[in-house]
Design a protein around this motif. Structure first.
Motif, PDB file in Angstrom:
ATOM      1  N   SER A   1       0.819  -1.216   0.000  1.00 13.90           N
ATOM      2  CA  SER A   1       0.000   0.000   0.000  1.00 13.90           C
ATOM      3  C   SER A   1       0.851   1.263   0.000  1.00 13.90           C
ATOM      4  CB  SER A   1      -0.921   0.008   1.222  1.00 13.90           C
ATOM      5  OG  SER A   1      -1.782  -1.104   1.180  1.00 13.90           O
ATOM      6  N   ILE A   2       1.916   1.254   0.787  1.00 10.17           N
ATOM      7  CA  ILE A   2       2.777   2.433   0.855  1.00 10.17           C
ATOM      8  C   ILE A   2       3.565   2.614  -0.447  1.00 10.17           C
ATOM      9  CG2 ILE A   2       4.808   3.366   2.035  1.00 10.17           C
ATOM     10  CD1 ILE A   2       3.632   2.350   4.637  1.00 10.17           C
ATOM     11  N   ALA A   3       3.817   1.528  -1.160  1.00 12.37           N
ATOM     12  CA  ALA A   3       4.542   1.646  -2.426  1.00 12.37           C
ATOM     13  C   ALA A   3       3.620   2.038  -3.583  1.00 12.37           C
ATOM     14  CB  ALA A   3       5.234   0.325  -2.748  1.00 12.37           C
ATOM     15  N   VAL A   4       2.435   1.449  -3.644  1.00 10.94           N
ATOM     16  CA  VAL A   4       1.550   1.667  -4.791  1.00 10.94           C
ATOM     17  C   VAL A   4       0.732   2.956  -4.649  1.00 10.94           C
ATOM     18  CG1 VAL A   4      -0.403   0.678  -6.064  1.00 10.94           C
ATOM     19  CG2 VAL A   4       1.475  -0.774  -5.356  1.00 10.94           C
ATOM     20  N   GLY A   5       0.362   3.323  -3.426  1.00 14.23           N
ATOM     21  CA  GLY A   5      -0.436   4.539  -3.212  1.00 14.23           C
ATOM     22  C   GLY A   5       0.198   5.785  -3.797  1.00 14.23           C
ATOM     23  N   PRO A   6       1.455   6.091  -3.470  1.00  9.61           N
ATOM     24  CA  PRO A   6       2.082   7.271  -4.072  1.00  9.61           C
ATOM     25  C   PRO A   6       2.224   7.184  -5.589  1.00  9.61           C
ATOM     26  CG  PRO A   6       3.281   6.611  -2.119  1.00  9.61           C
ATOM     27  CD  PRO A   6       2.263   5.541  -2.396  1.00  9.61           C
ATOM     28  N   MET A   7       2.310   5.969  -6.133  1.00  7.87           N
ATOM     29  CA  MET A   7       2.385   5.835  -7.595  1.00  7.87           C
ATOM     30  C   MET A   7       1.084   6.282  -8.249  1.00  7.87           C
ATOM     31  SD  MET A   7       4.359   2.295  -8.260  1.00  7.87           S
ATOM     32  CE  MET A   7       5.781   1.838  -7.330  1.00  7.87           C
ATOM     33  N   PHE A   8      -0.055   5.906  -7.630  1.00  9.61           N
ATOM     34  CA  PHE A   8      -1.341   6.368  -8.157  1.00  9.61           C
ATOM     35  C   PHE A   8      -1.417   7.887  -8.102  1.00  9.61           C
ATOM     36  CE2 PHE A   8      -2.987   2.045  -7.744  1.00  9.61           C
ATOM     37  CZ  PHE A   8      -3.855   1.985  -8.823  1.00  9.61           C
ATOM     38  N   VAL A   9      -0.951   8.461  -7.016  1.00 10.20           N
ATOM     39  CA  VAL A   9      -1.026   9.918  -6.864  1.00 10.20           C
ATOM     40  C   VAL A   9      -0.095  10.611  -7.853  1.00 10.20           C
ATOM     41  CG1 VAL A   9      -0.553  11.825  -5.272  1.00 10.20           C
ATOM     42  CG2 VAL A   9      -1.735   9.779  -4.447  1.00 10.20           C
ATOM     43  N   TYR A  10       1.142  10.144  -7.962  1.00 11.21           N
ATOM     44  CA  TYR A  10       2.133  10.842  -8.781  1.00 11.21           C
ATOM     45  C   TYR A  10       1.890  10.640 -10.276  1.00 11.21           C
ATOM     46  CZ  TYR A  10       6.600  12.406 -10.614  1.00 11.21           C
ATOM     47  OH  TYR A  10       7.565  13.065 -11.311  1.00 11.21           O
ATOM     48  N   PHE A  11       1.696   9.393 -10.702  1.00  8.11           N
ATOM     49  CA  PHE A  11       1.614   9.131 -12.139  1.00  8.11           C
ATOM     50  C   PHE A  11       0.239   9.437 -12.722  1.00  8.11           C
ATOM     51  CE2 PHE A  11       5.155   6.210 -10.974  1.00  8.11           C
ATOM     52  CZ  PHE A  11       6.138   6.865 -11.689  1.00  8.11           C
ATOM     53  N   TRP A  12      -0.829   9.139 -11.985  1.00  8.04           N
ATOM     54  CA  TRP A  12      -2.163   9.350 -12.516  1.00  8.04           C
ATOM     55  C   TRP A  12      -2.864  10.541 -11.881  1.00  8.04           C
ATOM     56  CZ3 TRP A  12      -4.499   3.741 -12.642  1.00  8.04           C
ATOM     57  CH2 TRP A  12      -3.849   3.001 -13.612  1.00  8.04           C
TER      58      TRP A  12
ATOM     59  N   ASP B   1      -4.426  10.464  -9.173  1.00  5.64           N
ATOM     60  CA  ASP B   1      -5.669   9.896  -8.658  1.00  5.64           C
ATOM     61  C   ASP B   1      -5.595   9.769  -7.134  1.00  5.64           C
ATOM     62  OD1 ASP B   1      -8.071   8.681  -8.283  1.00  5.64           O
ATOM     63  OD2 ASP B   1      -7.655   6.942  -9.546  1.00  5.64           O
ATOM     64  N   TRP B   2      -6.058  10.809  -6.452  1.00  9.51           N
ATOM     65  CA  TRP B   2      -6.048  10.800  -4.987  1.00  9.51           C
ATOM     66  C   TRP B   2      -7.146   9.912  -4.424  1.00  9.51           C
ATOM     67  CZ3 TRP B   2      -2.613  12.528  -1.515  1.00  9.51           C
ATOM     68  CH2 TRP B   2      -1.613  13.376  -1.974  1.00  9.51           C
ATOM     69  N   SER B   3      -8.181   9.602  -5.213  1.00  8.44           N
ATOM     70  CA  SER B   3      -9.278   8.771  -4.707  1.00  8.44           C
ATOM     71  C   SER B   3      -8.830   7.324  -4.485  1.00  8.44           C
ATOM     72  CB  SER B   3     -10.474   8.818  -5.660  1.00  8.44           C
ATOM     73  OG  SER B   3     -10.134   8.236  -6.904  1.00  8.44           O
ATOM     74  N   ILE B   4      -7.814   6.871  -5.199  1.00  2.00           N
ATOM     75  CA  ILE B   4      -7.262   5.533  -4.979  1.00  2.00           C
ATOM     76  C   ILE B   4      -5.955   5.621  -4.196  1.00  2.00           C
ATOM     77  CG2 ILE B   4      -6.308   3.478  -6.091  1.00  2.00           C
ATOM     78  CD1 ILE B   4      -8.243   3.956  -8.393  1.00  2.00           C
ATOM     79  N   GLY B   5      -5.095   6.552  -4.564  1.00  2.00           N
ATOM     80  CA  GLY B   5      -3.786   6.676  -3.924  1.00  2.00           C
ATOM     81  C   GLY B   5      -3.856   7.101  -2.476  1.00  2.00           C
ATOM     82  N   GLY B   6      -4.737   8.024  -2.150  1.00  2.00           N
ATOM     83  CA  GLY B   6      -4.861   8.501  -0.779  1.00  2.00           C
ATOM     84  C   GLY B   6      -5.249   7.405   0.202  1.00  2.00           C
TER      85      GLY B   6
END
Length: 153
Positions: free
Chosen positions: A83-94, A96-101
């Motif tokens: 979760s800690i690895a993939v969450g920031p990837m969603f925020v940075y690359f896409w 998408d705070w609704s999934i990354g947050g």
């Protein structure tokens, strides 16, 4: 070479003295152990003399509480790391705070839970064996007072 310019019948590459035979180390010899598989090897009635009884090989003296806690914490920290690895990837690359947050929050909470459970387990194990070790800690090598001071500072 012969007088007319043609090579002899062995050719240039056929000269054994020009080239080394082995450029690397020799291939190691390996003894492959034999394993009898219950149910399959018993059909012919032959028992291999060198076979290892697998039930004895994996029957370790491990406290079931330690084993359960270990595997539970492995799962907890796997979820936290993912979760800690993939969450920031969603925020940075896409973006998408609704999934990354929520993934970042899940990883942080899960990591905190894992640390709390690990420390509680260490304290309970240290309380079970109160004999002091020569180094001043407990028998398991955990000095709870020093551990608590390090956590606070």
């Amino acid at each position: 070479m012969s007088e007319d310019g043609a090579d002899d019948e062995r050719g240039l590459l056929g000269d054994d003295e020009r080239f080394e035979h082995a450029l690397g180390p020799d291939v190691p010899a390996v003894d492959v152990p034999s394993v009898s598989i219950p149910g399959e090897d018993d059909a012919d009635g032959s028992e291999d003399a060198g076979a290892v009884d697998e039930s004895d090989a994996f029957d370790a003296d491990v406290d079931p509480e330690v084993s359960r806690t270990f595997w539970r914490l492995v799962l907890v920290f796997d979820v936290a790391l993912f979760s800690i690895a993939v969450g920031p990837m969603f925020v940075y690359f896409w973006g998408d705070w609704s999934i990354g947050g929520p993934l970042i929050a899940l990883g942080t909470v899960t990591f905190g839970y894992g640390v709390r459970e690990y420390r509680a387990f260490r304290r309970s194990r240290a309380a079970d064996s109160p004999e002091p070790a020569p180094d001043g800690g407990t028998e398991t090598g955990v000095d709870l007072e020093t551990d608590a001071e390090a956590d606070e500072g």
